[in-house]
Design a protein around this motif. Structure first.
Motif, PDB file in Angstrom:
ATOM      1  N   SER A  73       0.856  -1.192   0.000  1.00 43.20           N
ATOM      2  CA  SER A  73       0.000   0.000   0.000  1.00 43.20           C
ATOM      3  C   SER A  73       0.887   1.235   0.000  1.00 43.20           C
ATOM      4  O   SER A  73       1.975   1.240   0.588  1.00 43.20           O
ATOM      5  CB  SER A  73      -0.938   0.019   1.210  1.00 43.20           C
ATOM      6  OG  SER A  73      -0.194   0.026   2.413  1.00 43.20           O
ATOM      7  N   SER A  74       0.409   2.287  -0.649  1.00 42.23           N
ATOM      8  CA  SER A  74       1.191   3.516  -0.822  1.00 42.23           C
ATOM      9  C   SER A  74       0.386   4.714  -0.335  1.00 42.23           C
ATOM     10  O   SER A  74      -0.849   4.696  -0.354  1.00 42.23           O
ATOM     11  CB  SER A  74       1.561   3.694  -2.296  1.00 42.23           C
ATOM     12  OG  SER A  74       2.044   4.987  -2.551  1.00 42.23           O
ATOM     13  N   THR A  75       1.097   5.747   0.072  1.00 39.19           N
ATOM     14  CA  THR A  75       0.429   6.979   0.511  1.00 39.19           C
ATOM     15  C   THR A  75       0.262   7.975  -0.629  1.00 39.19           C
ATOM     16  O   THR A  75      -0.318   9.034  -0.440  1.00 39.19           O
ATOM     17  CB  THR A  75       1.239   7.657   1.641  1.00 39.19           C
ATOM     18  OG1 THR A  75       2.560   7.950   1.159  1.00 39.19           O
ATOM     19  CG2 THR A  75       1.323   6.753   2.856  1.00 39.19           C
ATOM     20  N   SER A 118       0.004  -5.541  -6.624  1.00 37.60           N
ATOM     21  CA  SER A 118       0.556  -6.165  -5.412  1.00 37.60           C
ATOM     22  C   SER A 118       1.132  -7.544  -5.693  1.00 37.60           C
ATOM     23  O   SER A 118       0.788  -8.547  -5.046  1.00 37.60           O
ATOM     24  CB  SER A 118      -0.508  -6.230  -4.312  1.00 37.60           C
ATOM     25  OG  SER A 118      -0.769  -4.956  -3.780  1.00 37.60           O
ATOM     26  N   VAL A 119       2.006  -7.597  -6.682  1.00 40.07           N
ATOM     27  CA  VAL A 119       2.718  -8.829  -7.020  1.00 40.07           C
ATOM     28  C   VAL A 119       4.214  -8.515  -7.053  1.00 40.07           C
ATOM     29  O   VAL A 119       4.609  -7.350  -7.120  1.00 40.07           O
ATOM     30  CB  VAL A 119       2.258  -9.383  -8.389  1.00 40.07           C
ATOM     31  CG1 VAL A 119       0.795  -9.807  -8.347  1.00 40.07           C
ATOM     32  CG2 VAL A 119       2.494  -8.366  -9.507  1.00 40.07           C
ATOM     33  N   ARG A 135      14.823   3.101  -5.828  1.00 43.91           N
ATOM     34  CA  ARG A 135      14.927   2.314  -4.590  1.00 43.91           C
ATOM     35  C   ARG A 135      14.548   3.161  -3.386  1.00 43.91           C
ATOM     36  O   ARG A 135      13.858   2.690  -2.472  1.00 43.91           O
ATOM     37  CB  ARG A 135      16.352   1.774  -4.439  1.00 43.91           C
ATOM     38  CG  ARG A 135      16.474   0.862  -3.221  1.00 43.91           C
ATOM     39  CD  ARG A 135      17.841   0.247  -3.090  1.00 43.91           C
ATOM     40  NE  ARG A 135      17.904  -0.599  -1.912  1.00 43.91           N
ATOM     41  CZ  ARG A 135      18.999  -1.205  -1.479  1.00 43.91           C
ATOM     42  NH1 ARG A 135      20.131  -1.077  -2.164  1.00 43.91           N
ATOM     43  NH2 ARG A 135      18.979  -1.938  -0.399  1.00 43.91           N
ATOM     44  N   ARG A 136      14.967   4.422  -3.383  1.00 43.88           N
ATOM     45  CA  ARG A 136      14.613   5.316  -2.279  1.00 43.88           C
ATOM     46  C   ARG A 136      13.103   5.508  -2.200  1.00 43.88           C
ATOM     47  O   ARG A 136      12.510   5.437  -1.117  1.00 43.88           O
ATOM     48  CB  ARG A 136      15.326   6.661  -2.477  1.00 43.88           C
ATOM     49  CG  ARG A 136      15.143   7.633  -1.316  1.00 43.88           C
ATOM     50  CD  ARG A 136      16.103   8.803  -1.436  1.00 43.88           C
ATOM     51  NE  ARG A 136      15.940   9.527  -2.688  1.00 43.88           N
ATOM     52  CZ  ARG A 136      16.841   9.531  -3.672  1.00 43.88           C
ATOM     53  NH1 ARG A 136      17.963   8.835  -3.551  1.00 43.88           N
ATOM     54  NH2 ARG A 136      16.638  10.234  -4.770  1.00 43.88           N
ATOM     55  N   GLU A 141       7.758   4.034   0.350  1.00 44.50           N
ATOM     56  CA  GLU A 141       6.338   3.774   0.132  1.00 44.50           C
ATOM     57  C   GLU A 141       5.875   2.412   0.604  1.00 44.50           C
ATOM     58  O   GLU A 141       4.743   2.252   1.051  1.00 44.50           O
ATOM     59  CB  GLU A 141       6.005   3.935  -1.358  1.00 44.50           C
ATOM     60  CG  GLU A 141       6.047   5.366  -1.836  1.00 44.50           C
ATOM     61  CD  GLU A 141       5.127   6.266  -1.039  1.00 44.50           C
ATOM     62  OE1 GLU A 141       3.963   5.898  -0.822  1.00 44.50           O
ATOM     63  OE2 GLU A 141       5.591   7.341  -0.607  1.00 44.50           O
ATOM     64  N   PHE A 142       6.722   1.394   0.489  1.00 45.42           N
ATOM     65  CA  PHE A 142       6.295   0.037   0.793  1.00 45.42           C
ATOM     66  C   PHE A 142       7.102  -0.552   1.941  1.00 45.42           C
ATOM     67  O   PHE A 142       8.321  -0.430   1.977  1.00 45.42           O
ATOM     68  CB  PHE A 142       6.436  -0.859  -0.441  1.00 45.42           C
ATOM     69  CG  PHE A 142       5.650  -0.380  -1.631  1.00 45.42           C
ATOM     70  CD1 PHE A 142       4.285  -0.151  -1.530  1.00 45.42           C
ATOM     71  CD2 PHE A 142       6.275  -0.151  -2.851  1.00 45.42           C
ATOM     72  CE1 PHE A 142       3.550   0.289  -2.628  1.00 45.42           C
ATOM     73  CE2 PHE A 142       5.552   0.285  -3.948  1.00 45.42           C
ATOM     74  CZ  PHE A 142       4.185   0.503  -3.834  1.00 45.42           C
ATOM     75  N   ALA A 143       6.412  -1.210   2.841  1.00 47.63           N
ATOM     76  CA  ALA A 143       7.053  -1.803   4.018  1.00 47.63           C
ATOM     77  C   ALA A 143       7.588  -3.193   3.689  1.00 47.63           C
ATOM     78  O   ALA A 143       7.259  -4.188   4.353  1.00 47.63           O
ATOM     79  CB  ALA A 143       6.064  -1.857   5.173  1.00 47.63           C
TER      80      ALA A 143
END
Length: 450
Positions: A73-75, A118-119, A135-136, A141-143
């Motif tokens: 999930s992203s903000t 989400s894959v 990458r940053r 954004e993703f845990a």
């Protein structure tokens, strides 16, 4: 019952025999029988098409290419045009190229696609700078752990960023690992070697991101076959004034000095005389390559090419351009300026003349980052470069660009314009100067790129 598996950059189809009625009768011409393994095979990139054909014809099969679901999930909140671009891609069966201007937030759309599917995802980029940027962003954004292929690291995770070079070298190893692949600056995929990256990956979902999709060599047609057609396109003018800064382009002409004119005309005459004597015409790129090949055995052809280069250097690096740049830098002393030159030698000449930092392909990564950081925080108000900053580098805000010289490529011109179009807080207009040496071949080059 058919069994699908990934092997040697192909989808292997077991359970069907070339001499039996169980041979898959599918509308997929790329399926071939491999007598060595007694199995049918399809290129990895046709995996999605293969599954679709099997489902449509109600053929029983099992696939060993299982793609797990991730919790991502992203903000990020997508702008309206970003949502429209993502929707167009999804409606095209999660395949295709998105063409949007520099500074419009193509990375955000890519992150939106990763969240939507989400894959496991592979992001492929052309430069180390973009590798670090992606990458940053993904780490923020993703845990989930974010892998990296390139830049001194070789670590694969469910979300991984790779350079084109590393992806090319590892394509056989990672071919069945990802459900989504995103090619940033996807026009690079048209290169002969890089095409194999897309061919050897089985990822059914494919996204290409670029500011300029079409290539003069028509290799974008190959990209369209491997990734999908361009499904969404916006030009600079579609976003200028609201999501990008409004802008003006000012074309200025300068004259050669008497000495430059004499040397330019002499060099041009040497080149054109050889073409006439040899009955050669240069109507397309392949014609020029023939001349290059001929120069290896014909001293006159070599002299003609050297004369052509001398003429180009004279018009591209004319003294009048330096004088005009002096006026521009003085006029915009309170602005942030990026100066684009055509050659490394001219970049360093300008850097020494005006005491401004230079960025070329000789500039190390650490030094380049330091220069851009100081440009970002206002320590430096101007930089000069050749084509290093055209793409693949996160360039800080600037509001004035000066194109002293360049190629006839529309892509290059669009990318350079995009470097000054990030929205300004006060709504000010960006300004791009294009300086052209009159009565030279540069006038034709200018018309072609615009």
């Amino acid at each position: 019952m058919l069994t699908l598996s990934f092997e040697d950059g192909t989808i292997r189809i077991d359970g069907a025999h070339a001499d039996s009625v169980s041979k898959p009768d599918l509308d997929l011409p790329s399926i071939d029988y491999d007598p060595r393994s007694e199995a049918f095979r399809a290129p990895a990139y046709r995996y999605s098409d293969l599954i679709g054909a099997l489902d449509e014809q109600s053929v029983d099969y099992t696939s060993r290419l299982s793609i797990p679901s991730l919790d991502l999930s992203s903000t990020y909140e997508l702008r309206e045009y970003q949502e429209a671009a993502l929707a167009a891609w999804r409606e095209n069966n999660d395949r295709g190229v998105l063409e949007l201007p520099t500074g419009s937030g193509k990375t955000v759309i890519g992150i939106g696609a990763i969240e939507a599917l989400s894959v496991p995802t592979l992001v492929v980029v052309p430069t180390i700078d973009l590798l670090d940027q992606w990458r940053r962003e993904l780490c923020e954004e993703f845990a989930v752990p974010v892998g990296q292929l390139g830049g001194g690291e070789q670590r694969i995770e469910n979300v991984t960023v790779s350079t084109y070079d590393s992806a090319y070298l590892r394509a056989d190893d990672i071919g069945d690992r990802f459900g989504l692949v995103i090619f940033d600056e996807v026009h690079h995929l048209g290169g002969e070697g890089y095409r194999d990256i897309a061919r050897l990956l089985a990822a059914p979902a494919r996204m290409g991101l670029t500011a300029t999709f079409e290539r003069p060599d028509d290799a974008h047609e190959v990209v369209a076959e491997l990734i999908g057609e361009c499904v969404y396109r916006l030009a600079v003018d579609d976003l200028a004034g609201e999501h990008l800064a409004p802008y003006d382009i000012k074309r200025l002409t300068v004259s050669l000095t008497a000495d430059e004119r004499e040397r330019y005309e002499h060099a041009q005459e040497t080149f054109t005389d050889y073409l006439k004597r040899s009955n050669l015409t240069l109507r397309q790129g392949s014609d020029y390559q023939k001349l290059v090949m001929r120069s290896g055995t014909d001293p006159r052809a070599r002299e003609a090419l050297l004369a052509k280069q001398r003429a180009r250097d004279i018009m591209m690096n004319a003294d009048g351009k330096v004088d005009e740049l002096t006026t521009i830098l003085d006029r915009h002393r309170d602005d942030r300026i990026i100066v684009f030159a055509a050659s490394t030698e001219f970049v360093y000449r300008l850097a020494e003349r005006f005491l401004i930092p230079a960025i070329t392909h000789h500039t190390g990564t650490t030094e380049r980052r330091e220069i851009l950081d100081r440009f970002r925080d206002g320590t430096y108000s101007r930089v000069v470069t050749a084509n290093v900053l055209d793409e693949g580098v996160d360039v800080p805000d600037a509001n004035v660009g000066v194109v002293l010289a360049g190629s006839g490529s529309q892509r290059e011109f669009t990318q350079r314009l995009g470097r000054i179009l990030r929205p300004k807080t006060d709504g000010e207009r960006a300004l791009l100067y294009e300086i052209v040496t009159e009565e030279t071949a540069e006038e034709r080059i200018s018309r072609r790129r615009r």
